[in-house]
Write a protein that holds these residues in place. Sequence first.
Motif, short mmCIF file in Angstrom:
data_model
loop_
_atom_site.label_atom_id
_atom_site.label_comp_id
_atom_site.label_asym_id
_atom_site.label_seq_id
_atom_site.Cartn_x
_atom_site.Cartn_y
_atom_site.Cartn_z
N HIS A 121 -6.75 -7.25 5.44
CA HIS A 121 -5.90 -6.48 6.32
C HIS A 121 -4.53 -7.33 6.52
N PRO A 122 -3.47 -6.52 6.29
CA PRO A 122 -2.14 -7.60 6.68
C PRO A 122 -1.93 -7.85 8.01
N PRO A 123 -0.59 -8.66 8.27
CA PRO A 123 -0.31 -8.80 9.91
C PRO A 123 -0.01 -7.43 10.49
N PHE A 124 -0.21 -7.22 11.71
CA PHE A 124 0.42 -6.13 12.60
C PHE A 124 -0.45 -4.89 12.24
N GLY A 125 -1.81 -5.04 11.99
CA GLY A 125 -2.79 -3.88 11.92
C GLY A 125 -2.30 -2.94 10.92
N HIS A 126 -2.80 -1.76 11.28
CA HIS A 126 -2.84 -0.41 10.52
C HIS A 126 -1.19 -0.14 10.43
N ILE A 127 -0.35 -0.46 11.30
CA ILE A 127 1.13 -0.36 11.05
C ILE A 127 1.52 -1.05 9.95
N GLY A 128 1.44 -2.50 9.74
CA GLY A 128 1.75 -3.23 8.63
C GLY A 128 1.05 -2.81 7.42
N GLU A 129 -0.18 -2.00 7.44
CA GLU A 129 -0.81 -1.68 6.03
C GLU A 129 0.21 -0.54 5.90
N ALA A 130 0.67 0.32 6.57
CA ALA A 130 1.74 1.49 6.47
C ALA A 130 2.90 0.99 5.86
N VAL A 131 3.21 0.07 6.37
CA VAL A 131 4.59 -0.51 6.01
C VAL A 131 4.68 -1.15 4.46
N LEU A 132 3.35 -1.91 4.32
CA LEU A 132 3.55 -2.56 2.92
C LEU A 132 3.31 -1.32 1.90
N ASP A 133 2.58 -0.36 2.39
CA ASP A 133 2.27 0.72 1.28
C ASP A 133 3.62 1.61 1.07
N ASP A 134 4.18 1.70 1.91
CA ASP A 134 5.68 2.38 1.76
C ASP A 134 6.51 1.53 0.80
N CYS A 135 6.52 0.21 1.07
CA CYS A 135 7.43 -0.64 0.26
C CYS A 135 6.90 -0.66 -1.13
N LEU A 136 5.67 -0.95 -1.52
CA LEU A 136 5.22 -0.67 -2.83
C LEU A 136 5.20 0.50 -3.29
N ARG A 137 5.07 1.65 -2.57
CA ARG A 137 5.18 2.95 -3.50
C ARG A 137 6.69 3.18 -3.72
N GLU A 138 7.54 2.83 -2.88
CA GLU A 138 8.98 2.88 -3.24
C GLU A 138 9.28 2.17 -4.17
N HIS A 139 8.78 0.89 -4.63
CA HIS A 139 9.15 -0.13 -5.55
C HIS A 139 8.72 0.71 -6.97
N ASP A 140 7.26 0.97 -7.02
CA ASP A 140 6.99 1.38 -8.32
C ASP A 140 5.44 2.14 -8.27
N GLY A 141 5.78 3.07 -7.14
CA GLY A 141 4.45 4.09 -7.09
C GLY A 141 3.11 3.49 -6.87
N ARG A 142 2.83 2.13 -6.76
CA ARG A 142 1.50 1.75 -6.53
C ARG A 142 1.27 2.01 -4.92
N ARG A 143 -0.01 1.50 -4.60
CA ARG A 143 -0.38 1.72 -3.20
C ARG A 143 -0.95 0.28 -2.58
N PHE A 144 -0.84 0.14 -1.34
CA PHE A 144 -1.31 -0.90 -0.75
C PHE A 144 -2.48 -0.21 0.33
N ARG A 145 -3.71 -0.36 0.10
CA ARG A 145 -4.77 -0.07 1.09
C ARG A 145 -5.60 -1.47 1.34
N HIS A 146 -5.88 -1.81 2.57
CA HIS A 146 -6.53 -3.04 3.01
C HIS A 146 -7.81 -3.03 2.49
N PHE A 147 -8.72 -2.03 2.14
CA PHE A 147 -9.92 -2.07 1.70
C PHE A 147 -9.91 -2.53 0.29
N GLU A 148 -9.01 -2.10 -0.50
CA GLU A 148 -8.64 -2.71 -1.93
C GLU A 148 -8.23 -3.98 -1.79
N HIS A 149 -7.42 -4.53 -1.04
CA HIS A 149 -6.74 -5.65 -0.92
C HIS A 149 -7.91 -6.82 -0.47
N SER A 150 -8.91 -6.30 0.42
CA SER A 150 -9.79 -7.12 0.82
C SER A 150 -10.62 -7.55 -0.42
#
Length: 342
Positions: A121-150
């Motif tokens: 889990h990133p900082p700031f809970g599920h809001i932080g997860e959603a922000v990192l997911d948006d950043c990565l998707r906008e960059h190259d289409g990948r996703r950030f999911r906390h369970f995969e990152h765990s």
Amino acid sequence: MATELSTGAVAAAFHERQRAREAARLSALAQPSYPADRVRDEPDCGLRTPIQRDRDRIVHSKAFRRLKHKTQVFVAPAGDHFRTRLTHTLEVTGIARTVARALDLNEDLVEAIGLGHDLGHPPFGHIGEAVLDDCLREHDGRRFRHFEHSLRVVTVLEPLNLNASVRDGILSHSGRSPQPQTLEGRIVRLVDRIAYLNHDIDDAIRAGVLDERALPAGPIALLGTTGSQRIDTLVHDLVEHSEEAGDIVQGAQAAVEMDALRDFMFSEVYLAEAARREHVKIETVLCKLWRYYLEDPERVPDGGGIPGADPAQRVVDYLAGMTDRFAVNAFETLFVPRGFEA
């Protein structure tokens, strides 16, 4: 390397004694602790099963220690009694062990999965997860999911060489992931939701975000008026229906009422106006840090992250590992002007 001081009669007999104990005590549906199933073979410990050893590796990891300064729901709360990602982890693990014990399943396995399930889990809970997911998707289409990152944390960032059943339970604990392969993993997946719903209600009331009288009448009437009552009701329902089904399942009525409670929490707490205001602030912090480090990944400490990872992944690894306060301090250091003393 073994020495004379690390060998003895107890260690020599441990494996067979533990195997016999599990064979006599555990359900036929339980996942046994032996044999070890690691990516890299290694000798077994003389005083711990392979699963107990995984539990200890998780607890001694740096990622586990950082959970005490990561948000569960409320960001940087002023009070001493709000949950953090660490206290949530401990609460999930304790409830999951109760369920496993009642069903004669492998308690050590649910403990290892429970302790490791939120390491990504990133900082700031599920809001932080959603922000990192948006950043990565906008960059190259990948996703950030906390369970995969765990899973990435325990296999790449801090390679703990965990058993396959523990890795599977960590990866599959979220409702967005495939079902875990073991019943022990399925316990953690369901108990995670039972724990966070009821504990988040408690925190929301403490924070003044939620009036206890506003809780939906149907779920409260069936499950209980306090968090402890609701958890107790849901756990009893879970073990009775699971025993009958030979799987990890809830009763139909309990599942419906718990879903109604979850919908209420999303509407009134998780996605409420107060949460949306914090979302804007968190987005500012993490997006600014993302762009700063992506511009030059060598700015990431320790040589720029894991060797061989692409720049975006290296930056995500670094940001996701931050605690709330570390992220805020990094943002202030990089982007907030400081006064000069005379």
